[in-house]
Design a protein around this motif. Structure first.
Motif, PDB file in Angstrom:
ATOM      1  N   LYS A  11     -47.326-147.264 110.242  1.00 57.19           N
ATOM      2  CA  LYS A  11     -46.799-147.334 111.439  1.00 57.19           C
ATOM      3  C   LYS A  11     -45.416-148.482 111.037  1.00 57.19           C
ATOM      4  N   ALA A  12     -45.388-149.323 110.128  1.00 58.68           N
ATOM      5  CA  ALA A  12     -44.494-150.288 110.007  1.00 58.68           C
ATOM      6  C   ALA A  12     -43.465-149.548 109.173  1.00 58.68           C
ATOM      7  N   ASP A  13     -43.882-148.856 108.437  1.00 60.94           N
ATOM      8  CA  ASP A  13     -42.737-148.323 107.439  1.00 60.94           C
ATOM      9  C   ASP A  13     -42.202-147.185 108.086  1.00 60.94           C
ATOM     10  N   ARG A  14     -42.599-146.476 109.118  1.00 59.71           N
ATOM     11  CA  ARG A  14     -42.072-145.705 109.813  1.00 59.71           C
ATOM     12  C   ARG A  14     -40.936-146.201 111.008  1.00 59.71           C
ATOM     13  N   ALA A  15     -41.494-147.243 111.346  1.00 57.35           N
ATOM     14  CA  ALA A  15     -40.565-148.149 112.346  1.00 57.35           C
ATOM     15  C   ALA A  15     -39.369-148.586 111.478  1.00 57.35           C
ATOM     16  N   ASP A  41     -42.841-142.718 100.026  1.00 61.50           N
ATOM     17  CA  ASP A  41     -42.215-141.735 100.855  1.00 61.50           C
ATOM     18  C   ASP A  41     -41.666-140.405  99.841  1.00 61.50           C
ATOM     19  N   ASN A  42     -41.957-139.406 100.171  1.00 58.58           N
ATOM     20  CA  ASN A  42     -41.423-138.179  99.160  1.00 58.58           C
ATOM     21  C   ASN A  42     -41.241-136.931 100.025  1.00 58.58           C
ATOM     22  N   ILE A  43     -39.874-136.332  99.513  1.00 59.61           N
ATOM     23  CA  ILE A  43     -39.543-135.103 100.151  1.00 59.61           C
ATOM     24  C   ILE A  43     -38.988-134.460  98.768  1.00 59.61           C
ATOM     25  N   GLY A  44     -39.347-133.444  98.069  1.00 51.63           N
ATOM     26  CA  GLY A  44     -38.810-132.884  97.118  1.00 51.63           C
ATOM     27  C   GLY A  44     -38.766-133.392  95.761  1.00 51.63           C
ATOM     28  N   ASN A  45     -37.673-133.930  95.196  1.00 49.21           N
ATOM     29  CA  ASN A  45     -37.682-134.680  94.120  1.00 49.21           C
ATOM     30  C   ASN A  45     -37.270-136.097  94.321  1.00 49.21           C
ATOM     31  N   LYS A  46     -37.258-136.241  95.567  1.00 45.74           N
ATOM     32  CA  LYS A  46     -36.779-137.607  95.962  1.00 45.74           C
ATOM     33  C   LYS A  46     -37.925-138.527  96.186  1.00 45.74           C
ATOM     34  N   ARG A  73     -24.941-155.969 102.863  1.00 47.82           N
ATOM     35  CA  ARG A  73     -23.477-155.821 102.659  1.00 47.82           C
ATOM     36  C   ARG A  73     -23.044-154.588 102.206  1.00 47.82           C
ATOM     37  N   ALA A  74     -23.886-153.876 101.410  1.00 39.13           N
ATOM     38  CA  ALA A  74     -23.859-152.528 100.956  1.00 39.13           C
ATOM     39  C   ALA A  74     -24.176-151.420 101.806  1.00 39.13           C
ATOM     40  N   ASN A  75     -24.804-151.959 102.859  1.00 37.18           N
ATOM     41  CA  ASN A  75     -24.996-150.880 104.019  1.00 37.18           C
ATOM     42  C   ASN A  75     -25.983-149.718 103.585  1.00 37.18           C
ATOM     43  N   LEU A  76     -27.154-150.227 102.567  1.00 32.52           N
ATOM     44  CA  LEU A  76     -27.992-149.334 101.909  1.00 32.52           C
ATOM     45  C   LEU A  76     -28.625-148.437 103.176  1.00 32.52           C
ATOM     46  N   LYS A  77     -29.121-147.559 102.750  1.00 24.50           N
ATOM     47  CA  LYS A  77     -29.954-146.567 103.885  1.00 24.50           C
ATOM     48  C   LYS A  77     -31.043-145.979 102.763  1.00 24.50           C
ATOM     49  N   PRO A  78     -32.139-145.721 103.443  1.00 24.19           N
ATOM     50  CA  PRO A  78     -33.398-145.139 102.485  1.00 24.19           C
ATOM     51  C   PRO A  78     -33.059-143.845 102.062  1.00 24.19           C
ATOM     52  N   LEU A  79     -33.275-143.494 100.656  1.00 20.05           N
ATOM     53  CA  LEU A  79     -33.223-142.440 100.143  1.00 20.05           C
ATOM     54  C   LEU A  79     -34.021-141.048 100.914  1.00 20.05           C
ATOM     55  N   VAL A  80     -35.107-141.522 100.968  1.00 24.47           N
ATOM     56  CA  VAL A  80     -36.060-140.467 101.572  1.00 24.47           C
ATOM     57  C   VAL A  80     -36.242-140.605 103.355  1.00 24.47           C
ATOM     58  N   PRO A  81     -35.648-139.596 103.841  1.00 25.61           N
ATOM     59  CA  PRO A  81     -35.691-139.768 105.504  1.00 25.61           C
ATOM     60  C   PRO A  81     -37.292-139.511 105.903  1.00 25.61           C
ATOM     61  N   MET A  82     -37.296-140.132 106.908  1.00 19.07           N
ATOM     62  CA  MET A  82     -38.732-140.035 107.754  1.00 19.07           C
ATOM     63  C   MET A  82     -38.642-138.779 108.855  1.00 19.07           C
ATOM     64  N   THR A 123     -41.832-135.310 105.247  1.00 17.32           N
ATOM     65  CA  THR A 123     -42.099-136.513 104.546  1.00 17.32           C
ATOM     66  C   THR A 123     -43.329-136.387 104.047  1.00 17.32           C
ATOM     67  N   LYS A 124     -43.849-136.592 102.699  1.00 16.53           N
ATOM     68  CA  LYS A 124     -45.096-136.916 102.267  1.00 16.53           C
ATOM     69  C   LYS A 124     -45.355-138.409 102.055  1.00 16.53           C
ATOM     70  N   ILE A 125     -46.370-138.899 102.929  1.00 19.52           N
ATOM     71  CA  ILE A 125     -46.565-140.480 102.800  1.00 19.52           C
ATOM     72  C   ILE A 125     -48.013-140.543 102.007  1.00 19.52           C
ATOM     73  N   THR A 126     -48.046-141.635 100.972  1.00 14.45           N
ATOM     74  CA  THR A 126     -49.047-141.806 100.259  1.00 14.45           C
ATOM     75  C   THR A 126     -49.157-143.388 100.303  1.00 14.45           C
ATOM     76  N   GLU A 127     -50.360-143.648 100.572  1.00 20.02           N
ATOM     77  CA  GLU A 127     -50.726-145.429 100.948  1.00 20.02           C
ATOM     78  C   GLU A 127     -51.884-145.792  99.888  1.00 20.02           C
ATOM     79  N   HIS A 128     -51.677-146.709  99.045  1.00 17.86           N
ATOM     80  CA  HIS A 128     -52.610-147.406  98.270  1.00 17.86           C
ATOM     81  C   HIS A 128     -52.749-148.911  98.847  1.00 17.86           C
TER      82      HIS A 128
END
Length: 295
Positions: A34-38, A104-109, A76-85, A89-94
Motif C-alpha cells: 500500500k505504501a509503495d502504491r501511495a 514493480d514490473n511492466i514488460g522489460n522495465k 533537483r532532477a525531478n525524477l519519476k518512477p520508471l515503472v508506472p503503477m 503492473t506486476k508486483i513481487t514482495e519479499h
C-alpha cells in the motif's frame, strides 16, 4: 494529503516479519505494498511533501542509465518512477525482517524498491531501475588468461561496521570464490536481473556443493567482477548493500543486493545489476603486466 495519513499510521505500527515470511504475490491489504502504491501516486501527482515523508534520510536512486543520485538530488532532477503503477503492473514482495523488497514490473522495465524499518516507521531506502535491452554483439569479451579472485574474494575497499555486515559480505565472498559453494549462498527467491536481462530466470538454491569446472588453457579461471565502492546498511538479520563493479570486457555497473541471515548462514536474497551506460568498456590486464608497470 489526508488520503496518505492512514498509510503513514500503518507504517509506524507495522511490526517486522521474519526471514521465512516471504511473499511472491502480496495481498491487497499488505501495508508495504500500500505504501509503495501511495508513493507512486504521490510522484504522479507531484505531491513532493508526501514523497519526502516516505523516503529515508539516506535514500539513493539508481536510474536505468546507471546514474546514482542521493535524496536531495532526486528532487533537483525531478525524477519519476520508471515503472508506472497501473492495473498491468506486476508486483513481487519479499520480506526479510526489517527489510522489505518490492519489485514493480511492466514488460522489460523493472524497479526494485528497498523498504526498511526505522524507529519512526517504514521508509524507502533505495531504488534501482532497469530498462532491459538486448546486449550488443561484442559488448562483453572473455579474457584469455587467468584472473585470480583477489577483489572481492580476499579484499575490498570497505570495512564492516557491524557483525552482521561482516558476516553478510563474507558469505558473499565465499559465494563468489569459485570453490563450488555459490548455490549454497543463494536465497530461495533470487532473480538476478541486469540491464541486458530479457528473460529473467530464477537461480535455484542448493545445500550441496556444486561441481567446479577445472580451468584449462582454452578456458582459464576468471574471477567474478571486483568491487571498487561498497556501502552497507545493517538491519539485524538483513543487510542491504550497494556496490560499484567494473566488468571484464564490458561496462561497469551498480549492484543492489539484500543479504539474509539463515540461522547464522548468510545468503544473497536479491541482486539487481544496472549498467552505467555512459561508461567505457573495461578490459582486464594480466597480472604479469600489472607487475611490470610498477617497476
Amino acid at each position: 494529503m489526508k488520503r496518505f495519513m492512514p498509510i503513514a499510521l500503518v507504517l509506524c505500527v507495522l511490526s517486522a516479519g521474519v526471514l521465512l515470511a516471504q511473499t511472491e504475490k502480496p495481498g491487497a491489504d499488505d501495508a508495504i505494498v500500500k505504501a509503495d502504491r501511495a508513493l507512486a501516486a504521490a510522484y504522479a501527482k507531484g505531491d513532493t511533501a508526501t514523497v519526502k515523508k516516505m523516503l529515508d534520510e539516506e535514500f539513493t536512486w539508481i536510474d536505468s542509465e546507471g546514474i546514482l543520485r542521493e535524496r536531495a538530488d532526486t528532487f533537483r532532477a525531478n525524477l519519476k518512477p520508471l515503472v508506472p503503477m497501473t492495473s498491468e503492473t506486476k508486483i513481487t514482495e519479499h520480506k526479510y525482517g526489517k527489510v522489505v523488497w518490492i519489485q514493480d514490473n511492466i514488460g522489460n522495465k523493472y524497479a526494485a524498491h528497498f523498504w526498511v524499518q526505522r524507529p519512526q516507521g517504514w521508509r524507502l531506502l533505495h531504488v534501482n531501475e532497469i530498462d532491459a535491452r538486448p546486449s550488443v554483439p561484442g559488448e562483453n569479451s572473455r579474457a584469455t588468461f587467468t584472473i585470480p579472485c583477489i577483489n572481492p574474494c580476499k579484499e575490498l575497499p570497505w570495512t564492516p561496521l557491524s557483525a552482521s555486515e561482516k558476516a553478510a559480505i563474507e558469505g558473499w565472498q565465499d559465494q563468489e570464490s569459485g570453490t563450488g559453494r555459490r548455490l549454497m549462498h543463494m536465497g530461495d527467491h533470487v532473480w538476478t536481473i541486469s540491464s541486458n536481462t530479457m528473460k529473467p530466470t530464477q537461480t535455484m538454491p542448493s545445500n550441496e556443493p556444486t561441481k567446479v569446472e577445472t580451468p584449462t588453457a582454452d578456458r582459464p579461471f576468471i574471477s567474478t567482477t571486483p568491487a571498487v565502492w561498497v556501502r552497507t546498511w545493517d538491519f539485524g538479520d538483513a543487510v542491504v548493500a550497494i556496490m560499484l563493479q567494473p566488468t571484464w570486457g564490458g561496462k561497469p555497473y551498480w549492484s543492489s543486493r539484500v543479504f539474509g541471515n539463515h540461522n547464522g548462514f548468510w545468503k544473497m536474497e536479491e541482486s539487481y545489476h544496472t549498467t552505467i551506460q555512459a561508461a567505457p568498456r573495461m578490459q582486464a590486464v594480466p597480472m604479469d603486466s600489472q607487475q611490470s608497470s610498477k617497476r
